[in-house]
Design an enzyme around this catalytic site. Structure first.
Site, PDB file in Angstrom:
ATOM      1  N   GLU A  22       0.826  -1.224   0.000  1.00 16.37           N
ATOM      2  CA  GLU A  22       0.000   0.000   0.000  1.00 16.37           C
ATOM      3  C   GLU A  22       0.850   1.261   0.000  1.00 16.37           C
ATOM      4  O   GLU A  22       0.468   2.281   0.582  1.00 16.37           O
ATOM      5  CB  GLU A  22      -0.956   0.038   1.201  1.00 16.37           C
ATOM      6  CG  GLU A  22      -2.138  -0.869   1.098  1.00 16.37           C
ATOM      7  CD  GLU A  22      -2.819  -0.781  -0.246  1.00 16.37           C
ATOM      8  OE1 GLU A  22      -2.845   0.324  -0.827  1.00 16.37           O
ATOM      9  OE2 GLU A  22      -3.276  -1.805  -0.739  1.00 16.37           O
TER      10      GLU A  22
HETATM   11  C1  LIG Z   1       3.030  -9.514   0.564  1.00 15.15           C
HETATM   12  C2  LIG Z   1       2.716  -8.464  -0.448  1.00 15.15           C
HETATM   13  C3  LIG Z   1       1.392  -8.184  -0.772  1.00 15.15           C
HETATM   14  C4  LIG Z   1       1.081  -7.227  -1.746  1.00 15.15           C
HETATM   15  N1  LIG Z   1      -0.226  -7.020  -2.129  1.00 15.15           N
HETATM   16  C5  LIG Z   1      -0.480  -6.266  -3.231  1.00 15.15           C
HETATM   17  C6  LIG Z   1      -1.788  -6.208  -3.804  1.00 15.15           C
HETATM   18  O1  LIG Z   1      -2.744  -6.791  -3.294  1.00 15.15           O
HETATM   19  N2  LIG Z   1      -1.967  -5.495  -4.948  1.00 15.15           N
HETATM   20  C7  LIG Z   1      -0.941  -4.844  -5.565  1.00 15.15           C
HETATM   21  O2  LIG Z   1      -1.169  -4.249  -6.594  1.00 15.15           O
HETATM   22  N3  LIG Z   1       0.308  -4.857  -5.024  1.00 15.15           N
HETATM   23  C8  LIG Z   1       0.570  -5.561  -3.899  1.00 15.15           C
HETATM   24  N4  LIG Z   1       1.832  -5.600  -3.373  1.00 15.15           N
HETATM   25  C9  LIG Z   1       2.875  -4.794  -3.988  1.00 15.15           C
HETATM   26  C10 LIG Z   1       3.316  -3.640  -3.103  1.00 15.15           C
HETATM   27  O3  LIG Z   1       2.308  -2.675  -3.006  1.00 15.15           O
HETATM   28  C11 LIG Z   1       4.626  -3.113  -3.682  1.00 15.15           C
HETATM   29  O4  LIG Z   1       5.609  -4.094  -3.414  1.00 15.15           O
HETATM   30  C12 LIG Z   1       5.024  -1.768  -3.117  1.00 15.15           C
HETATM   31  O5  LIG Z   1       4.106  -0.785  -3.515  1.00 15.15           O
HETATM   32  C13 LIG Z   1       6.417  -1.324  -3.559  1.00 15.15           C
HETATM   33  O6  LIG Z   1       6.652  -1.573  -4.907  1.00 15.15           O
HETATM   34  P1  LIG Z   1       7.965  -2.402  -5.330  1.00 15.15           P
HETATM   35  O7  LIG Z   1       8.023  -3.614  -4.490  1.00 15.15           O
HETATM   36  O8  LIG Z   1       7.970  -2.602  -6.793  1.00 15.15           O
HETATM   37  O9  LIG Z   1       9.160  -1.473  -4.904  1.00 15.15           O
HETATM   38  P2  LIG Z   1       9.797  -0.280  -5.765  1.00 15.15           P
HETATM   39  O10 LIG Z   1       8.734   0.592  -6.305  1.00 15.15           O
HETATM   40  O11 LIG Z   1      10.752  -0.859  -6.736  1.00 15.15           O
HETATM   41  O12 LIG Z   1      10.580   0.507  -4.645  1.00 15.15           O
HETATM   42  C14 LIG Z   1      11.843   0.060  -4.113  1.00 15.15           C
HETATM   43  C15 LIG Z   1      12.323   1.094  -3.075  1.00 15.15           C
HETATM   44  O13 LIG Z   1      12.494   2.369  -3.703  1.00 15.15           O
HETATM   45  C16 LIG Z   1      11.721   3.357  -3.055  1.00 15.15           C
HETATM   46  N5  LIG Z   1      11.176   4.273  -4.059  1.00 15.15           N
HETATM   47  C17 LIG Z   1      10.588   3.993  -5.225  1.00 15.15           C
HETATM   48  N6  LIG Z   1      10.215   5.111  -5.854  1.00 15.15           N
HETATM   49  C18 LIG Z   1      10.563   6.142  -5.065  1.00 15.15           C
HETATM   50  C19 LIG Z   1      10.441   7.560  -5.131  1.00 15.15           C
HETATM   51  N7  LIG Z   1       9.860   8.147  -6.182  1.00 15.15           N
HETATM   52  N8  LIG Z   1      10.919   8.296  -4.132  1.00 15.15           N
HETATM   53  C20 LIG Z   1      11.473   7.731  -3.044  1.00 15.15           C
HETATM   54  N9  LIG Z   1      11.626   6.401  -2.921  1.00 15.15           N
HETATM   55  C21 LIG Z   1      11.171   5.614  -3.909  1.00 15.15           C
HETATM   56  C22 LIG Z   1      10.624   2.612  -2.317  1.00 15.15           C
HETATM   57  O14 LIG Z   1      10.151   3.336  -1.175  1.00 15.15           O
HETATM   58  C23 LIG Z   1      11.323   1.320  -1.928  1.00 15.15           C
HETATM   59  O15 LIG Z   1      12.020   1.509  -0.729  1.00 15.15           O
HETATM   60  C24 LIG Z   1       2.140  -6.513  -2.368  1.00 15.15           C
HETATM   61  C25 LIG Z   1       3.468  -6.770  -2.007  1.00 15.15           C
HETATM   62  C26 LIG Z   1       3.762  -7.746  -1.090  1.00 15.15           C
HETATM   63  C27 LIG Z   1       5.213  -8.036  -0.782  1.00 15.15           C
END
Ligand SMILES: Cc1cc2nc3c(=O)[nH]c(=O)nc-3n(C[C@H](O)[C@H](O)[C@H](O)COP(=O)(O)OP(=O)(O)OC[C@H]3O[C@@H](n4cnc5c(N)ncnc54)[C@H](O)[C@@H]3O)c2cc1C
Length: 596
Positions: A442
């Site tokens: 989220e």
């Molecule tokens: C158990 C689990 C359940 C989930 N459930 C759902 C679901 O039901 N539906 C769904 O759609 N998704 C779901 N997700 C996905 C989740 O919402 C994402 O993993 C999360 O939003 C982060 O995206 P990412 O993992 O691709 O990280 P990334 O976007 O690659 O980010 C990596 C790091 O970089 C930082 N970062 C990225 N962009 C910026 C910025 N512009 N400025 C500062 N920092 C930044 C982030 O804070 C993070 O620390 C789930 C994930 C997990 C692990």
């Protein structure tokens, strides 16, 4: 195994004594939400959570969800299906949904304590109905009559559950990168194709159908986040009356193996020309998704709170029972071989940190939920608009602070158990593992911080901040000269003034260098969270003094508030220093010079 008893007396204190919820509910037209009814709902929720969900927490972790690659089916842990059937039978899915769609129409501020109990009792199980609430909100706001009739009513009854499908392998935080396609069919529906990952409750055996809300691009979509539309894609095809037919081209390709919440299915979903229906306007999917995400963000904040509370309860019991060493001030229990560890200052530090963050955090979360009710039901347009601004400002604080404090509290609780916290027997390591995801999904903490600093503060000319500082000033004004509150009022007033000053300083620096916003965001988020909690602690003391709560309860509130002001609120000093250090200390080092 860790145990759970719903903290009903503190929940009631928060709702009735501090927030004066009954008066608010009556004013907003929730005629049935009298104190008696609310208390009866809370009692029944406590019974359900303590006796049905909490006993399944361990098995959910140990057995987890299982995936059958030949059929794509997901089997939930033993007992989850039966518990879900009881949840539906009890009418819990529609507790806060409008009566017009089969719900009970109770205020969100009543739904939130129930949610806190579910998360504390069994976070993994709670993730199955979790996103139904967000999907319900999105359909209420943007669904057409048929979509409401077929999908919304079944989400409200709990017959089907919902999901939120945003994330793709290359696209997490930055939704503008998403590739899933939606091509119009001749009959007005769409053929949706693509791969979604990490989808919570994307596949399971609890309900006959699953309603996926999927973000995808139409063929003529502009690039980036302005070209995203939202679609309803059911797992099984539905006819015009909601009758369920054959599979709809949505198949679970795998479930993730992860650090915690083993009982929650985190799914890869492959969509292959799945039949979908557009929700709302083309290319306006993010607006609709934000309705869902805001609901989900508050809900995830509550997950942090629930886990922190469960962890605290267990740490407290253990600290009263575990005998190790003598008190530095001389034996407190000379008849025993050693004193219970609760006599030691360091153990008390950990326990009081948990108590202060949990009880203060409860008010932060419940207040936000009460604003959802004001936004939805106030008769006066200005009151609605003001509440909406404050709710928008508080949402990233609730999401990020309650979850980060949840992680902190579960770690303190584990530490109180010593080595016995690290082994599986007492269930404390499970709570710490389960809590960790809440700061990530989220929207990560970093993204919540950016939302607060950028969109909700600087771009809004500080409207939400002014509203909260206004609440603080009113409270301080009401208690000027009140000796019982003086020790809290003075520092609170000082912090409120500094909060406004820091915001202006960041605004001035950001006007010259956009990096300053991102550089200040994390510290600003926590500065805000700690000052907000100071307000709720001061109000708790005032409310406890006015209330008919037992003296011991009132004393505990005052002493915990003193601890908070003495030992937690000073964390704002470090955050203010971080904010004032500016972007240079973060941005000067060249990316190639980090080493490695
Ligand atoms: C158990 C689990 C359940 C989930 N459930 C759902 C679901 O039901 N539906 C769904 O759609 N998704 C779901 N997700 C996905 C989740 O919402 C994402 O993993 C999360 O939003 C982060 O995206 P990412 O993992 O691709 O990280 P990334 O976007 O690659 O980010 C990596 C790091 O970089 C930082 N970062 C990225 N962009 C910026 C910025 N512009 N400025 C500062 N920092 C930044 C982030 O804070 C993070 O620390 C789930 C994930 C997990 C692990």
């Amino acid at each position: 195994m860790s145990s759970y008893a719903a903290p009903l007396s503190d929940i009631r204190f928060a709702l009735h004594d501090v927030l004066d919820a009954e008066a608010l509910f009556q004013r907003l037209g929730f005629a049935e939400a009298t104190r008696d009814i609310v208390d009866a709902v809370l009692d029944e929720a406590a019974r359900f959570n303590e006796t049905v969900l909490a006993p399944l927490n361990r098995v959910g972790d140990e057995v987890g969800c299982r995936f059958d690659p030949t059929t794509g089916a997901v089997t939930t842990p033993p007992g989850f299906r039966e518990a879900y059937a009881q949840y539906v039978e009890g009418g819990w899915p529609g507790l806060v949904s409008p009566a017009a769609f089969g719900g009970q129409g109770l205020p969100h501020a009543v739904g939130v304590p129930v949610k806190e109990m579910i998360d504390a009792a069994n976070l993994s199980w709670g993730n199955f109905p979790l996103l139904s609430h967000g999907a319900t909100e999105a359909l209420l706001h943007y669904g057409d009559d048929w979509q409401k009739d077929v999908f919304l009513t079944r989400l409200v009854s709990g017959e089907w559950t919902g999901t939120m499908c945003l994330t793709e392998p290359h696209c997490g935080t930055d939704l503008g990168l998403l590739k899933t396609k939606a091509v119009p069919n001749d009959d007005g529906t769409y053929a949706v194709s693509g791969t979604k990952i990490f989808i919570t409750a994307g596949e399971h055996d609890l309900t006959g159908n699953i309603v996926h809300l999927v973000l995808a691009r139409l063929p003529d979509a502009p690039a980036g986040s302005k070209g995203i539309s939202m679609f309803i894609v059911p797992k099984l095809k539905v006819d015009g009356d909601g009758g369920v037919g054959e599979p709809n081209g949505v198949r679970c390709g795998a479930i993730e193996h992860k650090m915690g919440i083993h009982g929650s299915a985190t799914c890869v979903l492959n969509l292959d020309d799945a039949q979908g229906w557009l929700i709302g306007q083309p290319h306006r999917g993010l607006v609709a998704m934000f309705v869902m995400m805001n609901t989900a963000r508050l809900a995830v904040g509550l997950q942090g709170l629930g886990l922190a509370d469960r962890a605290y309860q267990n740490a407290l019991r253990y600290a009263r029972e575990r005998l190790q060493s003598r008190s530095l001030g001389g034996a407190k229990f000379p008849d025993k071989p050693a004193d219970p560890i609760i006599v030691h200052p360091d153990v008390r530090r950990m326990l009081l940190t948990q108590k202060a963050l949990v009880e203060g955090g409860r008010l932060l979360g419940y207040h936000a939920a009460s604003l959802v009710d004001v936004v939805g039901h106030a008769g006066d347009a200005k009151e609605k608009a003001d509440a909406d601004i404050l709710l928008g400002f508080l949402t990233p604080i609730v999401k990020a602070c309650l979850t980060e404090w949840g992680v902190e509290c579960t770690y303190h609780a584990l530490q109180c158990f010593g080595g016995h916290g690290y082994i599986a027997e007492h269930g404390m390591e499970q709570l710490a593992r389960d809590a960790r995801i809440t700061t990530l999904y989220e929207g990560t903490t970093g993204i919540q911080a950016l939302d607060l600093m950028g969109r909700k503060t600087l771009q809004a000319q500080g409207a939400g901040l002014k509203a909260f500082v206004g609440m603080i000033e009113r409270f301080c004004g009401e208690h000027d000269g009140d000796e019982a509150l003086a020790e809290f009022v003075a520092p609170l007033r000082e912090k409120a003034a500094e909060w406004a000053l820091l915001t202006r300083e960041i605004g001035a620096r950001a006007a010259a260098n956009a990096e300053e916003t991102g550089a200040a965001a994390y510290d600003y988020l926590f500065y805000s969270g700690y000052v907000a909690l100071a307000y709720w602690w001061a109000r708790s003391v005032a409310a406890a003094e006015r209330s008919s709560q037992p003296q011991a309860f009132r004393d505990a509130k005052r002493e915990t508030a003193r601890f908070y002001f003495a030992r937690i609120l000073p964390r704002t000093l470090a955050h203010a220093a971080g904010i004032r250090s500016g972007a240079a200390s973060l941005m000067t080092l060249d990316a190639d010079a980090f080493g490695g």
